[in-house]
Scaffold this motif. Structure first.
Motif, PDB file in Angstrom:
ATOM      1  N   ASN A 228       0.938  -1.112  -0.188  1.00  0.00           N
ATOM      2  CA  ASN A 228       0.158   0.154   0.098  1.00  0.00           C
ATOM      3  C   ASN A 228       0.728   1.264  -0.043  1.00  0.00           C
ATOM      4  O   ASN A 228       0.281   2.391  -0.045  1.00  0.00           O
ATOM      5  CB  ASN A 228      -0.972   0.168   1.277  1.00  0.00           C
ATOM      6  CG  ASN A 228      -2.031   1.180   1.164  1.00  0.00           C
ATOM      7  OD1 ASN A 228      -2.718   1.117   0.156  1.00  0.00           O
ATOM      8  ND2 ASN A 228      -2.249   1.695   2.175  1.00  0.00           N
ATOM      9  N   ASP A 229       2.320   0.999   0.050  1.00  0.00           N
ATOM     10  CA  ASP A 229       3.181   2.402   0.060  1.00  0.00           C
ATOM     11  C   ASP A 229       3.469   2.689  -1.426  1.00  0.00           C
ATOM     12  O   ASP A 229       3.935   1.668  -2.025  1.00  0.00           O
ATOM     13  CB  ASP A 229       4.382   1.985   0.702  1.00  0.00           C
ATOM     14  CG  ASP A 229       5.195   3.152   1.065  1.00  0.00           C
ATOM     15  OD1 ASP A 229       4.826   4.060   0.517  1.00  0.00           O
ATOM     16  OD2 ASP A 229       6.349   2.938   1.490  1.00  0.00           O
ATOM     17  N   ARG A 230       3.187   3.790  -1.796  1.00  0.00           N
ATOM     18  CA  ARG A 230       3.318   4.121  -3.238  1.00  0.00           C
ATOM     19  C   ARG A 230       4.796   4.151  -3.586  1.00  0.00           C
ATOM     20  O   ARG A 230       5.178   4.067  -4.537  1.00  0.00           O
ATOM     21  CB  ARG A 230       2.626   5.349  -3.286  1.00  0.00           C
ATOM     22  CG  ARG A 230       1.212   5.593  -3.575  1.00  0.00           C
ATOM     23  CD  ARG A 230       0.600   6.957  -3.617  1.00  0.00           C
ATOM     24  NE  ARG A 230      -1.027   6.822  -3.718  1.00  0.00           N
ATOM     25  CZ  ARG A 230      -1.668   7.822  -3.756  1.00  0.00           C
ATOM     26  NH1 ARG A 230      -1.267   9.006  -3.690  1.00  0.00           N
ATOM     27  NH2 ARG A 230      -3.104   7.704  -4.041  1.00  0.00           N
ATOM     28  N   SER A 235       8.209  -0.974  -4.767  1.00  0.00           N
ATOM     29  CA  SER A 235       7.455  -0.782  -5.926  1.00  0.00           C
ATOM     30  C   SER A 235       8.246   0.292  -6.774  1.00  0.00           C
ATOM     31  O   SER A 235       7.716   0.007  -8.187  1.00  0.00           O
ATOM     32  CB  SER A 235       6.443   0.408  -5.106  1.00  0.00           C
ATOM     33  OG  SER A 235       7.138   1.437  -4.717  1.00  0.00           O
ATOM     34  N   ALA A 544      -0.991   0.134  -3.778  1.00  0.00           N
ATOM     35  CA  ALA A 544      -0.290   1.036  -4.302  1.00  0.00           C
ATOM     36  C   ALA A 544      -0.210   1.158  -5.772  1.00  0.00           C
ATOM     37  O   ALA A 544      -0.224   0.014  -6.377  1.00  0.00           O
ATOM     38  CB  ALA A 544       1.134   1.396  -3.891  1.00  0.00           C
TER      39      ALA A 544
END
Length: 581
Positions: A228-230, A235, A544
């Motif tokens: 969920n961390d952009r 990521s 994310a």
């Protein structure tokens, strides 16, 4: 804004447009219009590629991102150099060998017309939407400065870009982008020097960096794995690399830039130049945002950076409370300034006890300022609700322009505004040119109206450029629905790029997979990615948006190979010339 600033801004922009028109007077056939004369050198290609990606959003939204969150956004670009190497090794040789106009033209030779048309349409949807945002970004600046209506400002900016793009085609885009990128780099370097020089006497760049570091603004790499961390390293290197592979390898707005190169070597050097220079450029822009944050520790920032929202509250029943909050904001500025000065002195003396105390005091003052800003946001929402209207309280996109207008010296304000408008013009012109080229080559000439004269297709290319310009202008009037512009562009791209990249990956590396299998896979996965995004957007799941690139690509490859194995095969023979050597 002063007369000198107006002269600097309009003179710079007019010179760039006139130069582009003069350099493309000889464009009189559809090949030159869509591809240029394929005579560009690597440095022009590199600057053009950078200018296409570096829209006005980059220079408006990214400093605001750093102001709020620090340097962590830089991780987003860590996959870029790797993506450039992969594209230079595998993708560019195929495009040059086949002498294609568009990236999607290649897919018909590898698969069939349906796959080519589908990927072209997916590109047209996402790039058409993104083009509107790149026009909207500078429009919010000029409209706030001049007091013009936002829609009128959007229209005027769009008309200028459409004008020279229609006249000169892809060559006009490339030659103007070279000049635009030079102006952009010079302007941002100048802004960096000014913001450091604007710090209080006794506070140098080293002090500012130390203060920012103690507040967590200089943390670049986050190794925590969180879907969920952009912005973390995972990521960035996975989702981000796939995003850049798709953007630079399959997005016609970029492919068209390096297909205009004099040779394969020149195009490769241009992409590698972009991969090497882009990351430092982003660090520079983020660094400026962090320095603006430190500057506003010593100088009272606005209680809200979007003055249009504040003006509405001042004319409402909440005006008295807003005035009280602004007075409190000035008092908090004295607290933050004093605590920041104490922290700088403690850091110079390397006194750990004083450093901890000063840091805690500064964090408390910053938290108080944030709480005050939250209350102002609530007043803005209450005022809008009283009018029966929705509003966006996120004001990060206005941070840098506030600093430019209020604190830069005369002349430099005009130059920085020219930087932002140059960025908007460069990226928007690339997008309109690519949209017209894809529509013409992959849909209009190939399927809808084949076997017409070159003059007909040249005229229709210009008509399509105008048409897509109108679509972008229409969408630009709705761009204020997004909280943060740079994230909006990346979200739109992530919705489509993964699937498009998956189709190209199958085309390049899975020679046994045929058209029917990849077509069905692409349609299904695009639907799944869209549903996944909306589930995440409405917080039913935590994911994310960068991961959508990886998910879309991998699922397209997996489903295509499964469908092929299950019997959804293309019986046509595959031409080995369309596969990597």
């Amino acid at each position: 804004m002063s007369t000198i600033d107006w002269l600097v801004m309009t003179g710079t922009l007019a010179a760039i447009v006139i130069y582009g028109v003069m350099q493309t007077r000889s464009v009189n056939n559809v090949k030159s219009y869509l591809l240029g004369d394929r005579d560009l050198k690597w440095w022009t290609i590199g600057l053009s590629v950078m200018a296409t990606q570096a829209s006005a959003i980059t220079f408006l939204s990214t400093p605001g991102q750093a102001y709020n969150s620090g340097l962590g956004f830089a991780q987003f670009y860590f996959g870029l150099p790797l993506a450039m190497v992969i594209l230079c090794a595998f993708v560019l040789p195929i495009y040059y060998r086949l002498k294609v106009y568009t990236a999607y033209e290649y897919l018909e030779g590898r698969f069939d017309l349906k796959v080519r048309s589908l990927t072209a349409i997916l590109f047209l949807i996402q790039r058409g939407l993104a083009a509107g945002i790149t026009i909207y970004a500078p429009a919010i600046i000029l409209s706030s400065i001049l007091g013009w209506s936002l829609n009128l400002t959007i229209f005027l900016i769009g008309i200028v870009v459409i004008f020279y793009t229609v006249l000169g085609g892809t060559k006009a885009v490339s030659v103007t982008q070279r000049q635009q990128m030079i102006i952009i780099l010079l302007g941002m370097v100048a802004a960096g020097f000014v913001v450091v020089n604007k710090l209080p006497e006794g506070i140098g760049m080293g002090d500012a960096l130390n203060i920012a570091g103690n507040l967590g603004k200089l943390e670049v790499i986050d190794f925590k794995f969180d879907l969920n961390d952009r912005y973390n390293i995972w990521s960035a290197m996975l989702g981000g690399t796939f995003l850049f592979l798709s953007y630079f390898g399959t997005d016609q707005s970029q492919v068209q830039r390096y297909l205009s190169g004099k040779s394969l070597t020149e195009s490769r050097l241009g992409l590698l130049f972009n991969g090497l220079l882009k990351v430092p450029m982003q660090f520079l822009i983020l660094f400026i945002g962090v320095m603006v944050f430190v500057f506003f520790l010593f100088v009272a920032p606005p209680v809200h950076f979007n003055t249009a929202n504040l003006d509405k509250v001042r004319d409402s029943e909440y005006a008295t409370e807003l005035a009280e909050l602004q007075e409190r904001n000035a008092a908090i500025a004295d607290e933050t300034g004093g605590a920041a000065m104490e922290l700088a002195q403690a850091l110079r003396q390397e006194n750990e006890a004083q450093i901890q105390t000063a840091t805690a005091n500064l964090q408390t003052a910053v938290a108080s300022r944030a709480a005050l800003s939250d209350r102002v946001d609530e007043l803005i929402e209450l005022e809008a609700a009283g009018r029966g209207s929705d509003t966006i309280t996120e004001d990060r996109d206005y941070v840098f322009i506030t600093f430019i207008i209020n604190y830069l010296p005369i002349g430099l304000v005009g130059l920085l505004l020219a930087v932002i408008f140059s960025a908007a013009m460069s990226s928007t012109s690339s997008e309109l040119n690519a949209l017209a080229t894809t529509t013409m080559v992959d849909l209009y000439r190939r399927t809808l109206v084949p076997d017409k004269t070159d003059a007909h297709y040249l005229m229709m290319s210009k008509v399509l450029t105008v048409g897509w310009g109108c679509v972008a202008l229409l969408f630009a009037t709705s761009a204020n629905l997004f909280d943060n512009l740079i994230q909006a562009v990346n979200i739109i791209g992530s919705l489509f790029y993964g699937v498009i990249l998956g189709v190209f990956a199958v085309a390049f590396f899975f020679k046994r997979v045929g058209a029917r299998a990849v077509l069905n896979a692409a349609i299904i996965v695009q639907a799944l990615v869209t549903v996944t995004f909306f589930l995440s957007y409405f917080e039913y799941i935590d994911l994310a948006y960068l991961w959508l690139n990886l998910i879309g690509c991998v699922l397209t490859i997996l489903l295509a190979t499964l469908f092929e194995g299950a019997g959804l095969k293309n019986k046509d023979n595959i031409d080995d010339s369309v596969l990597p050597k």
